[in-house]
Every structure is written in C-alpha cells, then in structure tokens.
Design an enzyme around this catalytic site. Structure first.
Site, short mmCIF file in Angstrom:
data_model
loop_
_atom_site.label_atom_id
_atom_site.label_comp_id
_atom_site.label_asym_id
_atom_site.label_seq_id
_atom_site.Cartn_x
_atom_site.Cartn_y
_atom_site.Cartn_z
N ARG A 39 0.82 -1.22 0.00
CA ARG A 39 0.00 0.00 0.00
C ARG A 39 0.85 1.27 0.00
NH1 ARG A 39 -5.37 -0.65 3.70
NH2 ARG A 39 -6.45 -2.08 2.30
N LYS A 201 -18.24 -18.42 3.55
CA LYS A 201 -19.69 -18.33 3.76
C LYS A 201 -20.46 -17.74 2.59
CE LYS A 201 -19.85 -18.22 8.71
NZ LYS A 201 -20.02 -17.41 9.88
P1 AMP Z 1 -13.83 -15.34 3.28
O1 AMP Z 1 -13.38 -14.40 4.35
O2 AMP Z 1 -15.31 -15.55 3.22
O3 AMP Z 1 -13.20 -15.03 1.92
O4 AMP Z 1 -13.29 -16.77 3.73
C1 AMP Z 1 -11.93 -17.08 3.78
C2 AMP Z 1 -11.73 -18.27 4.66
O5 AMP Z 1 -12.45 -19.39 4.14
C3 AMP Z 1 -10.30 -18.71 4.72
O6 AMP Z 1 -9.80 -18.46 6.02
C4 AMP Z 1 -10.34 -20.20 4.41
O7 AMP Z 1 -9.56 -20.97 5.31
C5 AMP Z 1 -11.81 -20.55 4.57
N1 AMP Z 1 -12.19 -21.70 3.75
C6 AMP Z 1 -12.04 -21.85 2.43
N2 AMP Z 1 -12.45 -23.06 2.04
C7 AMP Z 1 -12.87 -23.71 3.13
C8 AMP Z 1 -13.41 -25.02 3.36
N3 AMP Z 1 -13.58 -25.88 2.37
N4 AMP Z 1 -13.76 -25.34 4.63
C9 AMP Z 1 -13.58 -24.46 5.64
N5 AMP Z 1 -13.07 -23.21 5.49
C10 AMP Z 1 -12.73 -22.84 4.24
#
Ligand code: AMP
Length: 398
Positions: A39, A201
């Site tokens: 950044r 999620k």
């Molecule tokens: P987000 O903040 O929604 O982009 O989510 C990112 C997080 O999702 C990361 O910390 C990953 O470890 C988690 N993640 C990705 N794939 C999986 C999975 N198959 N099972 C559990 N956690 C996951």
C-alpha cells in the site's frame, strides 16, 4: 463512468500545498515492523509526480483502530521511514495531524518536500466525520488528493467531510488505477468474463454473487461455499461446512444463472480431511464420494483441470476468495492452482480481498495478475455493486 472525476493531472499543483489522503493501514508485526508495504509502494507514483512539480506534499493516513486517542502502537512513524527508503529522500514526520505545531511544520515546507502526519484516527473526529476536524485538516492545504482506495467505503472526515472545506478534491493515481481496472473488468469488459468466488460463507458473499451473475458469462464457486450449493441440491457432503439457512438462496442462484444463460460451475472433486489441522489424514475424492466424518477442505486436481478448461476462451477474469483452507499447507493446492492458472492466462485479470491478495503473494504470481486491488472492503463493495460514498467527495469536471 468515472470520466468526469477530476484527477491529479487536471489541476495545477506546482508550488502548491497538496494534501494526499493515503491508506497506509499496513500490517505490522509484534515489534512494529511493516510486514507488507504494497500500500505504501502503490502511492509512490502520486508522490513522485508532486515532487517533480515542486509541490509541498502533506501525506496523511489512518493505521489500525486506536479508538480516537493517541496510541504509540499505531504510530505512522515506521511508514515515514519506509517512505524515505522508497522515495530516496527525507520524509518529515509530524507528531500530530492538526494543531499549531503541525501548521508550522507544513508552512515551513520547501517546494518538493514531503511530510507525513501522525495517524488521523488519534482524533475521534476522523471516524465521526466531525466538520471541525475536517476543517482543521483542510486548512493545511490548497489542493486535496484522495488516493486511499481502501478507505473509500468509510464516510470519515478526511475522506468525505473534507469536501465542504477545500476544493478541488481530486483522485490520485492509485485511486484512478483501481477504478480504471474495475471499469475494465465489470463495466465495459471484454467477453467472455469469468468470476471465481471462494471463501467460507455464502451469507457473506451472496450480494457479490448476485451482482456478478448479471454481469459475467461464467461463474465458479469454490471454498466452503461450494458445499452449501451441493447440499442444497440434495447431495451429501460429509461433515463439510454448510449454511442450511442459505439453501433457498443457493437454489435461487443456480436457477437465476440458468435464466441468464450464465455457465455455473462448482468444483468436481475435493481434498478432504477429518479436521481443520495440519495433522489430519487427507483423501482426494470426486464430489459425490465425500465419506461420512470427512470434510472438504480444498478443491482437487480435477477441479484445477476444469478451471483451466473454463479459462481457455475468456478475456476477463475476476477473482475473490480462496478455494480452500489455504492457510494450511495440505489444503493450499487448489487456491495456488487457481492463482497459477490465472497467471498463465493472457486474459485481463483482477483480484482482490484480503485473503486473495495474500494467496497471490504466497503463490508467487503477483506480476502475472493484471491488477491486484489494494482495497479489501472497498473492493468487495464495488463487486457487490455498491457505490463508494467517498467518490462523492471528488470534484467533477465538465
Ligand atoms: P472469506 O473471508 O469468506 O473469503 O473466507 C476465507 C476463509 O475461508 C479462509 O480463512 C479459508 O480458510 C476458509 N475456507 C475456504 N475453504 C474452506 C473449506 N472448504 N472449509 C472451511 N473453510 C474454508
């Protein structure tokens, strides 16, 4: 779309006091060292442009969440030192961002000199968008530049309220570049366009998925989100992470994609473990074969082959979110595989969001991605179709 917004090149900055609102909210380690200076580096073109024109350059930013009062843990002093190294010249450092001492320091700047002010969030007025605070900042300068893309979704004094007290407010080169790439990828893209969306999620990414569906030709959902889509269709996913309350939305999304003629992809195989840990045993299976007690923690090799197939004819790629638990070595292959597949594609690629940015760095392909956004939340809001309120502060031309 953003053509009428004034940029740095539209105003005469020669010998003027130019205030540049940057986003130097960089990650620090426990000793206060800067872990990633992307950044800071990304603002160097704006600063050098002003140095070349003999402006008196006042830089300001927030760092962390000091809760409206001074806290040495969140001092911008290390940023001043890093800037000195990157610019190859002295960067003065003010112990505050408003007040008599700061005014004196700013007024004694010679043409081409640079000063960094202390953390804006050491004052409550910043996050409260307090007009008095904005006025005090504005009094330091003749021209105001917003180059803090990562903060454009926050209606704070230095980002938003400031426009009442100083004109013109123009875009710096970093902000201009972010918006230019956003336009290229989502407003007037070369088609076909594909979006890869991963993460944990569906509930947190639903707005993005819905907005993108209307704009892309293909969409691939990876990460834990894939299991909600698979389970919602009535298939078993073992112990993989799911959100039951999102089943209806998941089905609606698949239907909507069909209606719009958007090719909707899910991973076709998974690397599974029995726990989210480095020690768990792993198996790699087709999506129909996840055994009871196992959870999908990454996409498998067949899915990476599928991704390469998807990429064959695309002209534009948008990527947000990891394909698996990439923080654990055993489950990073899918995310890195996607990063490498995108890197190998000649298509225009833009990627962003905290995890995605980090994964691209770890995969070692930063130079092969056309554009990596510097703004986490702000980038996600653009993908979701939201208007960034601070763009309102930018002065419009004819
Ligand atoms: P987000 O903040 O929604 O982009 O989510 C990112 C997080 O999702 C990361 O910390 C990953 O470890 C988690 N993640 C990705 N794939 C999986 C999975 N198959 N099972 C559990 N956690 C996951």
């Amino acid at each position: 779309m953003f053509n009428s917004y004034l940029t740095l090149e539209d105003v005469d900055v020669a010998n003027k006091r130019v205030f540049v609102r940057t986003d130097y909210n960089v990650p620090l380690d426990e000793f206060g060292n800067i872990v990633d200076d992307t950044r800071i580096r990304e603002t160097i073109p704006t600063i050098n442009y002003l140095i070349d024109r003999n402006s008196k350059i006042i830089l300001a930013s927030h760092l962390g969440r000091p809760k409206g009062k001074p806290d040495p843990k969140f001092s911008l002093y290390p940023v001043a030192k890093r800037l000195e190294r990157l610019l190859g010249k002295e960067v003065k450092f003010a112990p505050d961002c408003i007040g008599n001492q700061v005014e004196e320091m700013v007024n004694s700047l010679k043409p081409g000199e640079v000063i960094l002010l202390e953390n804006l969030r050491f004052h409550e007025g910043e996050e409260k968008n307090d007009p008095e605070f904005a006025k005090a900042l504005a009094s330091l300068a003749d021209i105001y530049v917003i180059d803090a893309f990562g903060t454009c979704h926050r209606k704070h004094a230095s980002m938003y309220g400031i426009k009442e007290f100083i004109q013109p407010v123009v875009m710096g080169f970093l902000l201009e570049r972010e918006l230019k790439y956003f336009e290229k990828a989502l407003v007037n893209p070369q088609r076909p366009v594909v979006a890869f969306i991963g993460g944990a999620k569906v509930s947190s990414k639903l707005g993005i998925i819905k907005h993108l569906l209307e704009r892309v030709d293909k969409i691939f959902i990876g990460g834990a989100m894939a299991f909600t889509f698979i389970k919602a269709q009535g298939y078993d996913v073992g112990s993989s992470l799911i959100e039951e309350e999102m089943f209806e939305e998941a089905i609606n999304t698949i239907e909507k994609a069909k209606e719009l003629g958007v090719k909707f992809y899910l991973p076709v195989d998974f690397v599974c473990g029995q726990a989210i840990s480095e020690q768990t045993p792993v198996i790699e299976v087709a999506w129909q074969e996840i055994p009871k007690g196992w959870m999908g923690l990454d996409i498998g090799h067949a899915s990476i082959t599928l991704i390469k197939e998807i990429l064959k004819d695309v002209q534009t790629i948008i990527w947000n979110g990891p394909m698996g638990v990439f923080e654990i070595d055993k489950f990073k292959t899918g995310t890195f595989g996607l990063a490498h597949a995108i890197a190998e594609s000649p298509a225009l690629s833009i990627a962003g969001g905290g995890d995605t940015d980090y994964a691209i760095h770890k995969a070692g392909v930063i130079d092969e991605i056309s554009y990596i956004s510097t703004g986490g939340g702000a980038f996600l809001q653009l993908l979701e179709g939201k208007v960034l309120p601070c763009l309102d502060a930018i002065t419009r031309g004819e």
